[in-house]
Each structure stands twice: as C-alpha cells, then as structure tokens.
Design a protein around this motif. Structure first.
Motif, PDB file in Angstrom:
ATOM      1  N   UNK A   1       0.830  -1.205   0.000  1.00  0.00           N
ATOM      2  CA  UNK A   1       0.000   0.000   0.000  1.00  0.00           C
ATOM      3  C   UNK A   1       0.864   1.254   0.000  1.00  0.00           C
ATOM      4  N   UNK A   2       0.391   2.278  -0.715  1.00  0.00           N
ATOM      5  CA  UNK A   2       1.117   3.541  -0.786  1.00  0.00           C
ATOM      6  C   UNK A   2       1.232   4.141   0.614  1.00  0.00           C
ATOM      7  N   UNK A   3       2.437   4.563   0.925  1.00  0.00           N
ATOM      8  CA  UNK A   3       2.663   5.176   2.217  1.00  0.00           C
ATOM      9  C   UNK A   3       3.296   4.229   3.221  1.00  0.00           C
TER      10      UNK A   3
ATOM     11  N   UNK B   1      11.405 -11.564   5.136  1.00  0.00           N
ATOM     12  CA  UNK B   1      12.673 -12.278   5.318  1.00  0.00           C
ATOM     13  C   UNK B   1      12.655 -13.050   6.637  1.00  0.00           C
ATOM     14  N   UNK B   2      12.169 -12.372   7.689  1.00  0.00           N
ATOM     15  CA  UNK B   2      12.157 -13.008   9.008  1.00  0.00           C
ATOM     16  C   UNK B   2      11.279 -14.238   9.075  1.00  0.00           C
ATOM     17  N   UNK B   3      10.256 -14.309   8.215  1.00  0.00           N
ATOM     18  CA  UNK B   3       9.337 -15.454   8.266  1.00  0.00           C
ATOM     19  C   UNK B   3       9.544 -16.448   7.127  1.00  0.00           C
ATOM     20  N   UNK B   4      10.395 -16.140   6.178  1.00  0.00           N
ATOM     21  CA  UNK B   4      10.690 -17.079   5.093  1.00  0.00           C
ATOM     22  C   UNK B   4      11.643 -18.155   5.597  1.00  0.00           C
TER      23      UNK B   4
ATOM     24  N   UNK C   1      10.539  -2.177   5.817  1.00  0.00           N
ATOM     25  CA  UNK C   1      10.041  -2.841   7.017  1.00  0.00           C
ATOM     26  C   UNK C   1       9.204  -4.059   6.658  1.00  0.00           C
ATOM     27  N   UNK C   2       8.373  -3.946   5.611  1.00  0.00           N
ATOM     28  CA  UNK C   2       7.580  -5.087   5.161  1.00  0.00           C
ATOM     29  C   UNK C   2       8.475  -6.202   4.624  1.00  0.00           C
TER      30      UNK C   2
END
Length: 1001
Positions: A59-61, A72-75, A66-67
């Motif tokens: 989403x814009x903004x 990466x942390x959950x892959x 961070x996303x």
C-alpha cells in the motif's frame, strides 16, 4: 531487491500475509536477465513453492523495507541472486544483511559474479561500495554489509558458469533443492516409530539404494529399474514403512509421487483422477485427461527418460496399476516403483514367461528367506518384501509411547501394560488405538481393556479392513480360512489338506491364496499359523452366522456351546466340531452321532459314547455320520465303537493314545474305511501287531510313533504303493525295515528315530523318491556306502547317533539341502566328499566332537547356515570365508577357537555368534558390519571395519560409489587402538572404537 525495478510480468495484487511466503528472492532487477528471474519464479510457483518477489502490492505510504524485513524473518529459505551490480543496490545489501541477522537458510545463486568477487568485494562490488561511501553511507553500515556478503559467499550455493546447459539446468537444480529442504515431497509419518530400522535397511537393499548409518549416501547414481512389492497383514505398518523410505530417498529422483488408497479410488471409478495425480506429481503441473487410455499414453511418452520414484499404496489387484505403472520401462533408468500390496503375488500371474525369469541367484541370499526376485532382462528387477508382525519387545515399547507418552510404566501398571501389548498381536494400528485410549486412565480401565482385548482384540476400523480382505477371498479359500481359525492353528498343513481335497475345496489354490493375502502362514515344520487377530476374526465370522443359537452355526469349538447343542435332536448346520469330554457325565449318547448328520470333521477326544452296542451289526442305513471326512478320536476306549460309523468317505483317522485293549475288529474297521489316506496311531500302547496288513491300498501317510510294543512294520507294507510318509519314531522294538519298503515308489518321508534299527540298505533303484530320512537317536545305526543311491534326498538327520564317520558316498547326494549331525559324540571329522553337495544349505554339527572342517567346504556355494556350537574347532575355517550366501554362523561355546575371524567375504552374513570363544579379532567390511542383525562377541574382541581398496569403484546393490583411502590406513588404525590401550583405556573401550577406512591389499 531493487525496488526501482519495474517487473510488469509479475503478479500485482495486494500483498498477502508475511507468513504466506516460504522463499525470499533478492536480486538486482536491471542486472539479471528478465527471463531468468521470471522462469525461476514460475518454476517455484509451479512446484507449489510460495516465493516473495514483487512489491507492487504494498500500500502507498507503507515503509517498504520494514515489510520486506518481515517477509525475510518469516521465510524459511532466502535466495540472493548475485549479479555484477548487485552491490550497487542499497536495498539488496540491506536484504542480505537481514538474512544473516535472522539466521535464515541462505542459498546464494552466483549469476555472473563469482563467490570470491562477492565475498572479497572485488571488481564491480569494490566500486559499488566506494559509491555508497561517497553518497554518505556510514563506514559502520558499509562494514556490516561487507561482512554479510562474506558470510553468504561461504555458503553452499550455485554458480551459473558451472552449469553446461545454462539457466534452465540451474533453475531445475534450485527448485529440486528447495523442494527437498522444504520437505515438499515428503509424506506425513507418525512420530511414534519403533523397530523400523531393520525394515528400512531391507527395503533400501531391495531398492538398490546405498544406505549406511541410517542415512542415504549422497551423490550415488541409481542403476536399472526396480519394483518392490511389499505385503503383510492389514495394520502391520506397510504404509508407514513405505512413507519412511519414500521420505529418505525422494531427493534422488527427478520426479516423485505417492498415491494412496489405490483400491478404494479404483472401486470409485476414479482411475483417470489417479493418472492425473501421478502426472501432476511428476511434472508439477496438472494435466486434465479425457480418458484413461489418453493418460496411459501420456505417462509412457512423457516420463520415459525421467528418473522417478512412485509409491502406490493399498493395491489389491494388478489391474489397478495396469494403467499407472504397468511396465517399469515406461520410466527412465534409475526409476523405482514401490507397491503396497494386499496380496503377495500381485505380479506373479502377469509376468510373460519369455521375459520374466524367476531366479534363485546370489541376491536371494541377500534378501533373506521368503523373498523373491524377478529378473527382467538385466535392466529391471521386481522384488518382494513381506513385513512381519512386531516382536514382543518392540510392541511393548510402542505401546508405552502411546499409553505413557514414552515414559516408563508405573510399577502397578507394568504387568498389565505388558499383557495388553502382547494381546495386540504385534499390529501397530491396534497398539496405537489401545494405547492412546488408556493414556491417563485408572487401573480399572486397564483391567477391562485386557479382558476386552482377549474377546475382541481390534477396533471397528481394523476389523473392517481385515474382514474386507476375507471377503475378497474365493468361497473355497474362505472355508479353509475359517477351518484354520477354528481348528487347525499349529497343525501340520499336510493333514487338513486331505480333508479339504475330499471336500472339493481346492486346497492348493486356496492355501496359496491365503498366503498371498497374508491371512495364513506356513511356519517351520509345515505348521499352519495366523495372527491372533485373524483367528478371532474367523471365529467371530462363524459366531455371526447365528449369535444366539450355536446349533445353527457351521463350526463349533467352545465346550459350553457344544454342551448346549448335545441336547438338540437335529443339528444339520454343524459341519465341523471339536470337543474334549473329560468325564463320563459329559460324554455324548449314541444319538449324538445321528443328530450331527452333516459333520465332515469331528474331534471328540476321550469320548465314551453311551448306548452303542458293540456286537451289533449295522446296516448301511443305520450307520452314523455319512459325510465324515476326518475323525480324531484320541484316547478312544474301545475302537469297536467305530463300527457304528459310516467310514466310506473317511480320509483321515486319528486314534492316538487309544486305550483299547483289543484290536480284533481292526480288519473290519479298515475294510469300511476303504478311502482312508491318513492313519495316525501314535502312542497306542496296546498295539502289538502291525496295522499295515489290513490297511487300505489308498493309504498315503502312516504314523505309528511311540507304539512301544510294536515289533515291526511287516512285509505287507509293500502293497501300499501310494504310501508317501512312514513314521515309526521311538518304536523301540523295531530292529529292521522290510526290504519291501525300498520298492515303494511314492515314499518321500521315512522317520525311524529312536528305533533299534542297526543298518539300512539302499540298493540302486530303491527309495527313488525319498526326500526325508530322519534316523536320530538310533544308537546302533551304521551307514553303508549305498546311501549314495538316494539321489532325491533333501534332508538327512542323524542326531545323537554313535556314528564315527560318514561314508564317502554321501557326496553323491546331489540334492541334499540339510545335514544334521547334532550331538554325534563319536564323529570327529567329515569326509572331503562333502564339498560335492552343491545344494547343501544347512549344516548342523552342534555338540559334535568335530575339530575342523574339510577344505572342500569352500565349494558349498549355496550354504546358508553353519551351526557348530560347543565343538572342538580350533580356528575359523578358511573354507567358509568366501561363501557369499552364508547367512548364519554359530561357533558359540567353542573354547578351542582362537585367532582372528575374517568375514569380509561373507556378503550375506546376518548372524554371527562367537561368545565363549578365544577369538581375538573380527575383520569385517563396513557394509557387512551394518548387515549383521545378531552379533555376539566376548568383551575384548577387536573389531576392524574394512572398506574398499584405494580408488576402487564398486557397485553396491545397483548404485555406484567411489571412495579413496590412505594407503597406510591400516597402520593408522592400529596405532590409534594401541594408543587407546596405553592411555589406560580398557579392552571394552578399545573394542568399541570405530576402526574403519582400512584398505584391503
């Protein structure tokens, strides 16, 4: 990834939950050829792997990085794709840094930048970092990025330049590896596994997979094509075993598929759906089919060059796999097909004689007894493996896993737990249901469970599966199954077969069908056996014929039911009955015979029939039991009672332990039993003359064992031209055999153990079909050279005799398979001619005084078992060192046995017993050591594990491996052992030391 890249070909939807992704792809979009990243993403997606690659859905903004960091942390796996300008993207560098920080599984692709360029920041990478520094990136951040690159460059990954076929080959390898790491091709297996290691090893052997220390050897090349058919009782763990093996080896193949419930899906007319599932699994892409014929054509064409692993679970008929994988040549070299079969002869009737050759080759000894190998040309093998029930120790261990969650049972539950585990019959499915249901329950529940298990030892689902297998039998096989469950467990199979043949039940076909369906087994000594659950099932099927009225059932064996039935006037439904009348009050009256007019089998031990007039002459119309085929009347008080019976159809008569003091009516009885084929008169103490003179001419089996007053057999035995078996064991007054016995052309079995016979002459041309000669405990027996004329002899037992030597002509017994000389205390050597026994498989010299074996034993290429415990042998016999089919050696208790034991040439050895000997050293190959199922040694024996010669390439069960070892490996190993002893280590510790990589010179 470089967020400035526009990859319009990628999906552009809202970003799913970060937990959705399994693989994270990091790349510099402008620098990686569009086709590569597109093909990699699509290949992963087609393979069912969820890979993160696009950011267009953010989403814009939102803060993009961070996303991305969340993903990466959950892959589970991160794949950075290093190109020349990868380091020019700060986003890509941050992603790699995050991968390292989160300790993800990182698998780099070095697309057009080598590991050294990435790790040491050379060439374009060096320039990129200079540019970052010039743009104000802090030295700490740059150093952190560099360290992350150094870390990742050292990890195992892929370099494009090493793939001859470029991008396509690289992508295929990446997808295959990622699927394996994510366990995409694995099937779900219970965590509660007990006693599977041996079965897994056996399956690997049949599949031709090199398997050591519970691990599949990586890098092996599978040869040929193989099919393994696994059979066994329902609920015994066949599917579980196949799943374990499948999960261990699927990564060795280019495609794999596990299809379950084949039987059910075929019955539901879902064959095209099965074909679609197979195709989808193998090519990772669904392919709609218009017909099963189209599916078969597609399978044969599409996968003919692909190395595949296919597992087909719950197959009941060959036709069910006919359109899936009928011919292994439909698939590429190295392919393996595993079939979980409801019967053990799935392929037998489908194999063209001109192409399929059953062979008893060297591989038969590797596979063990009861296994079959079908060799199709030199490229295809079809093999069988039957999974047996769990032993008591493993059953108890598995039960505790479910009932106590793996903890030791409390003291007050221990005895009950063991009894309940024994009651499950070694079926894991039953153990699971019963154990789980008792977890956390009080003692009273356990006591009720044990009682219930004795009455009904399976739950409804297991019963349904077992009954389905019973219902799949032909009618005659069903009758044989029920007879066995109710009456013949532990009986010699040969005897009931006579009754079944007389009843037109086709016993050869029926028993074979029961064997193939794993419902009945034939154990040693030819005894019929079935699992306790199947025995209960058979009896329940009979009870269900009429639960409330026993007299309307086909078979009766429960004494309470029989007592209730005795008062009935007419019992037409009962055709088989087994009873024991222990006292005169329970003995039946004469009308008992008339009421049971349809009996074909009657066992009435100790019965005294009331109301029979011994002197009466019965007309044919007045005779009882006109359909009787088998009468077992042990401890019969007066054999004259038999005159009241219609014995015209009788084929088996057993009067063992008869207390009848007079046998004057014997001639009349035999005259009435004109079709008699089996006569059993064991332990008839009052039988003072041979019953042979009046025996019917059709008689095939005569058992006079332990008739202690019998003086001889009689010359009239020569008229019994159909006699197959004669047993006069422990008829101690018998001193000779009449010459007429030698002319009995049908005679195959002769048992004279414990008689006073001193010599037997075997003139040339006599005893032409004799296969078994048992003369144990004949203390005065001597053997002449004429024994060499027994060309058909398979089994020779001379245990506990006073023989001091064997005639040299014993080497002429060209078909002999078993030679037993146990406890021959005067026999000190074997003749050299024993080496001529090419078919010999078992030699038992237990407790004999033999001190060596002749060198000629090296020619016994088919020998499987050598038993010499407590003999006087002084050294490990050199003649047996290279007998490739030898499976068992027992030298336990041979106190004179010293030196080393070299078994490196014994590829099939499974049992080696050397306790209570002075053997100092055991030399064995690493593979041979892993094959040993039962190894017993004294403490202090040094075990040297030998491997192959330096640089030598060998083939192990169809897979090639190559290893190199130091030339001085033997010296290093011995120094290590000596150092262990010098540093204070005891002999037991030294013995446990792994001494391997020793070269054979």
């Amino acid at each position: 990834m470089d967020v400035c890249t526009n990859l319009s070909w990628l999906p552009s939807t809202r970003w799913p939950n970060v937990y959705y992704y399994e693989v994270f792809l990091s790349f510099r979009g402008e620098d990686v050829r569009r086709n590569f990243i597109q093909c990699l993403y699509e290949a992963l997606a087609a393979s069912g792997i969820y890979a993160f690659i696009d950011h267009d859905g953010i989403e814009i903004g939102e803060e993009i990085m961070l996303k991305i960091f969340e993903v990466i942390g959950h892959s589970e796996i991160c794949i950075p794709i290093f190109s020349k300008d990868f380091a020019s993207s700060k986003s890509c560098l941050k992603e790699v840094e995050k991968m390292v920080e989160c300790d993800r599984t990182i698998m780099p692709i070095f697309y057009d930048a080598s590991p050294s360029v990435v790790g040491e920041q050379q060439e374009s990478y060096q320039q990129s970092f200079c540019n970052h520094a010039a743009k104000g990136v802090s030295p700490a951040t740059i150093n952190s990025w560099k360290e992350a690159l150094r870390n990742v460059s050292r990890k195992r990954g892929w370099e494009l330049e090493k793939f001859q076929h470029g991008d396509h080959q690289l992508i295929k390898e990446v997808v295959s590896t990622v699927r394996r790491l994510l366990r995409k091709d694995e099937v779900d297996v219970s965590e509660h596994l007990v006693g599977m290691d041996h079965h897994v090893q056996e399956m690997m052997t049949r599949l031709g997979v090199h398997y050591e220390n519970r691990q599949v050897v990586e890098g092996q090349i599978l040869m040929g094509r193989r099919v393994v058919e696994i059979s066994g009782l329902p609920g015994i763990g066949k599917s579980t075993l196949v799943k374990i093996v499948y999960n261990k080896i699927h990564h060795l193949f280019e495609g794999c598929s596990f299809l379950n419930d084949i039987h059910g899906k075929v019955e539901e007319k879902r064959l095209p759906s099965l074909q679609e599932d197979l195709i989808s699994d193998l090519q990772k892409k669904r392919c709609p089919l218009r017909s099963s014929a189209e599916g078969t054509a597609f399978i044969k064409y599409k996968f003919r060059n692909m190395r595949v692993l296919i597992a087909l679970d719950d197959v009941s008929d060959f036709e069910q796999i006919d359109l899936l994988a009928r011919d292994p040549s439909w698939f590429g070299p190295g392919s393996r097909i595993i079939i979980v079969s409801m019967r053990s002869n799935l392929f037998d009737k489908q194999l063209p004689v001109e192409n399929y050759e059953f062979q008893e080759s060297a591989r038969q000894s590797v596979l063990g007894p009861g296994s079959s190998v079908v060799n199709i040309c030199d490229d295809i093998l079809i093999e069988k493996y039957e999974l047996k029930q769990m032993n008591d120790a493993h059953a108890f261990q598995l039960f505790c896993k479910y009932a106590f969650r793996g903890k030791p049972p409390p003291e007050d539950f221990s005895s009950l737990a063991r009894d309940i585990s024994l009651g499950t019959g070694g079926l894991p499915s039953v153990i699971q249901v019963v154990g789980s249901s008792l977890f956390g329950k009080p003692l009273k529940f356990w006591e009720e469970a044990l009682d219930r298990l004795k009455r009904e030892p399976f739950n409804k689902e297991v019963k349904r599966i077992l009954k389905r297998r019973y219902e799949a039998l032909e009618d005659n096989a069903q009758q044989i199954f029920l007879d066995t469950a109710c009456f013949f467990m532990g009986k010699d199979k040969t005897i009931p077969c006579y009754m079944w043949e007389a009843c037109k039940y086709d016993p050869c076909r029926g028993v074979d069908e029961l064997h193939n369906m794993s419902l009945v087994k034939t154990r040693e000594n030819n005894e019929l056996w079935m699992n306790n659950q199947l025995k209960v099932l058979g009896r329940e099927i009979v009870k269900e014929e009429n639960p409330r009225k026993p007299f309307k059932r086909s078979r009766l064996w429960n004494q309470e039911d029989i007592d209730r039935v005795l008062i009935k006037r007419k019992v037409d439904a009962v055709e088989a009955l087994s009873a024991t009348f222990d006292n005169s009050r329970s003995s039946p009256e004469c009308r008992f015979f008339r009421n049971f007019s349809n009996l074909r089998y009657l066992r009435m031990n100790r019965a005294i029939i009331k109301g029979i007039k011994q002197s009466a002459k019965y007309s044919r119309e007045d005779l009882f039991l006109p359909r009787l085929k088998w009468l077992e009347w042990q401890w019969c008080h007066k054999i004259s009672s038999l005159l009241a019976l219609d014995m015209s159809d009788l084929v088996i008569l057993d009067l063992s332990w008869s207390t009848s003091s007079t046998w004057r009516c014997w001639r009349q009885i035999m005259k009435k039993a004109k079709n008699l084929k089996v006569l059993i008169l064991k332990d008839c103490a009052w039988l003072a003359e041979s019953p042979v003179s009046h025996a019917p001419l059709k008689l095939e089996r005569l058992n006079l064992e332990h008739c202690s007053t019998l003086p001889g057999v009689g010359r009239s035995i020569g008229k019994l031209r159909n006699l197959v078996s004669l047993n006069i064991k422990f008829c101690s007054f018998v001193q000779e055999l009449p010459e007429e016995i030698g002319s009995l052309e049908a005679l195959k079995e002769l048992y004279i153990d414990g008689t006073s016979i001193k010599a037997i002459d075997f003139p040339e041309g006599s005893y032409g079909k004799l296969e078994i000669l048992s003369a144990c405990n004949c203390k005065s027996l001597s053997l002449s050279n004429s024994i060499g004329n027994l060309k058909s002899l398979l089994y020779l037992a001379l245990d506990d005799t006073e023989l001091s030597e064997l005639p040299r002509t014993i080497g002429l017994l060209e078909n002999l398979q078993t030679l037993s000389l146990r406890n021959c205390r005067s026999l000190w050597k074997l003749p050299d001619s024993i080496g001529s026994l090419k078919e010999l498989r078992v030699v038992d010299l237990s407790d004999a005084v033999v001190d060596e074996l002749p060198r000629s034993v090296k020619y016994l290429r088919n020998l499987k078992v050598l038993k010499m415990p407590r003999t006087f042998i002084r050294e490990f016999p050199g003649g047996v060192k290279n007998l490739e089919r030898l499976e068992e050696i027992d030298f336990s208790g041979c106190k004179s046995l010293t030196g080393e034991c070299n078994i490196t040439g014994l590829a099939s050895l499974r049992v080696l017993l050397l306790v209570y000997t002075d053997i100092s050293q055991l030399i064995v190959t690493i593979r041979g050591y892993s094959n040993l199922q039962n190894l017993r040694l004294d403490d202090g024996v040094l075990i040297l594990k030998i491997e192959t010669t330096k640089g030598e390439r060998r083939q192990f069960n169809g897979c090639e491996t190559a290893r190199e070892f130091q030339a001085d490996g033997h010296l290093i190993s011995m120094l290590t052992m000596n150092q262990t002893l010098k540093q204070g280590g005891n002999q037991t510790e030294a013995r446990k030391l792994l001494v391997d990589e020793v070269c054979l010179q």
